[in-house]
Design an enzyme around this catalytic site. Structure first.
Site, mmCIF file in Angstrom:
data_model
loop_
_atom_site.group_PDB
_atom_site.id
_atom_site.type_symbol
_atom_site.label_atom_id
_atom_site.label_comp_id
_atom_site.label_asym_id
_atom_site.label_seq_id
_atom_site.Cartn_x
_atom_site.Cartn_y
_atom_site.Cartn_z
ATOM 1 N N PRO A 2 0.826 -1.210 0.000
ATOM 2 C CA PRO A 2 0.000 0.000 0.000
ATOM 3 C C PRO A 2 0.860 1.260 0.000
ATOM 4 O O PRO A 2 1.756 1.405 0.819
ATOM 5 C CB PRO A 2 -0.792 -0.122 1.313
ATOM 6 N N GLU A 3 0.617 2.140 -0.963
ATOM 7 C CA GLU A 3 1.324 3.399 -1.035
ATOM 8 C C GLU A 3 0.390 4.522 -0.579
ATOM 9 O O GLU A 3 -0.721 4.255 -0.116
ATOM 10 C CB GLU A 3 1.864 3.620 -2.447
#
Length: 272
Positions: A2-3
């Site tokens: 997850p960014e």
């Protein structure tokens, strides 16, 4: 992993359902994440009402009058709601249960590289957070700032913009995409790029991240948002994951290289 857009999507998905709720219990089935979940978390947070949520980089802050719960999703973590008493699966490590007892907030993390931390101090001064660079969608991230920090730096521009001390939240996916949009080769040295081109890169980073947030992030393997739904930005990726495929602009085959053990895909014709 997850960014920033995925983390922001998660925050937006859970925020309206959390604020005003009081925590009745924390069920910790696996305390060994990237850092051990401390016993203080369960004793301090029970009975506290959630007042607001915020984000700094890839960290989510869940605030109460007594302190802040700091959550990092790591490589594969996610936060989402489940009906109360939903049996946990193998990788469902923590449940936050509420006094109204209709739903629980569940933390899932197959690789256990995420973190759930508790602080009673200003969370922005936490040792993991206080040295972070500016938020990429804020006015603090601009051409003057990036040019000043890039001056004299002999590191590839992709590595440079992925440094969280330079700017937070520009992870591998979005660094690839922003550099393509800006027409800059990812292996160009940061200190050799003109201010005009860095200004273009700043604009492209903002555009790419804003678009990804609007689409709910990019679904890669495990990620889903706080509402349990996948993100759809993957459908708009121009270069990431498209090695050897034709460039959407010129038709040239995209090239893949490795930078800091990360996949980097770019167009040798459109990026210079």
């Amino acid at each position: 992993m997850p960014e920033l857009p995925e983390v922001e999507t998660t925050l937006r998905g859970i925020e309206s359902h959390l604020v005003g709720r009081s925590i009745a219990n924390v069920d910790i089935r696996q305390p060994k994440l990237r850092w051990m979940i401390t016993p203080e978390l369960t004793t301090d947070i029970v009975g506290q009402e959630i007042t607001r949520l915020s984000r700094r980089g890839k960290y989510i802050g869940i605030h109460t009058a007594k302190g802040t719960l700091i959550v990092h999703l790591g490589m594969s973590g996610s936060l989402y709601f489940v009906p109360a008493d939903t049996p946990p699966l193998f990788h469902d490590h923590v449940d936050f249960c509420f006094t109204d007892d209709n739903v629980w907030l569940r933390y899932t993390d197959p690789r256990r590289f995420g973190a759930i931390l508790w602080t009673t101090e200003d969370w922005r001064e936490h040792e993991l957070i206080r040295h972070l660079g500016p938020e990429p969608l804020s006015d603090l991230f601009n051409a003057d700032m990036l040019y000043a920090r890039a001056k004299g730096r002999k590191v590839p521009i992709k590595t440079f913009i992925m440094d969280s001390k330079v700017v937070v939240g520009v992870g591998n996916i979005y660094a690839n995409e922003a550099l393509f949009k800006a027409g800059i080769r990812p292996d160009r040295l940061a200190g050799k790029i003109s201010k005009v081109r860095l200004a273009r890169l700043v604009d492209c980073i903002k555009v790419v991240l804003a678009a990804a947030i609007k689409q709910g992030g990019t679904t890669l393997k495990d990620f889903v948002g706080g509402d349990g739904k996948p993100g759809y930005f993957k459908q708009e990726l121009a270069v990431y994951g498209r090695a050897d495929k034709p460039c959407i602009v010129c038709g040239e085959a995209l090239k893949e290289i490795r930078q800091a053990q990360r996949s980097t895909v770019f167009c040798t014709k459109c990026q210079s």
